[in-house]
Design an enzyme around this catalytic site. Structure first.
Site: not given
Ligand code: AMP
Length: 145
Positions: A105, A107
């Site tokens: 993903h 951001h």
């Molecule tokens: P990272 O893997 O460190 O890049 O971060 C994962 C991101 O996913 C974090 O910013 C979380 O806030 C976000 N996140 C986790 N679960 C969900 C969800 N169900 N829907 C949307 N965002 C999510």
């Protein structure tokens, strides 16, 4: 240590299968964008490929190309929707790199001069607010913003 494998039960895979809800911003054949539930700034959006990949290193290049095009499209809309001065775009790989959800993903966070990013996974946002923010970005993408 051998590289970890893709887990088809990760939370973003469940979102892609419609098993968990999300505040959807954009979708096409290869990608999906939705609001981050723990935003580091107002309008924090995630863009993911539909093809399974843990991160940048195991993703198919064609999937990455589609992802990059969607990131640009979504970033333009997010910047307009939140009247941002700039954008921060980032992507983490594996726990040592800061990754917590193991489906690739990107951001996209709109930024204002002088306003710092909030902490990563600092707290859940209100659902009504996230729904309004998603609608604001969708309106721009649909040419109504
Ligand atoms: P990272 O893997 O460190 O890049 O971060 C994962 C991101 O996913 C974090 O910013 C979380 O806030 C976000 N996140 C986790 N679960 C969900 C969800 N169900 N829907 C949307 N965002 C999510």
């Amino acid at each position: 240590m051998a590289d970890a494998r893709y887990d088809p039960d990760n939370i973003f895979a469940k979102i892609l299968r419609g098993e968990i809800p999300c505040h959807r911003v954009y979708e096409d054949a290869h990608t999906l964008a939705f609001m981050d539930v723990m935003p580091q700034g107002e309008g924090h959006t995630l863009v993911i490929p539909k093809a399974p990949a843990r991160g940048l290193l195991d993703a198919d290049p064609a999937s990455l190309a589609a992802l990059t095009a969607s990131v640009q499209r979504v970033a333009q809309a997010v910047k307009t929707a939140f009247k941002a001065d700039g954008l921060t775009v980032f992507q983490f790989n594996e726990p040592a790199g800061g990754q917590t959800v193991f489906h690739l993903h990107v951001h996209v966070v709109p930024r204002r001069e002088g306003v710092p990013l909030k902490r990563h996974e600092g707290g859940m946002a209100d659902n009504t607010v996230l729904a309004e923010h998603a609608a604001r970005i969708r309106a721009v993408l649909e040419g109504q913003g």
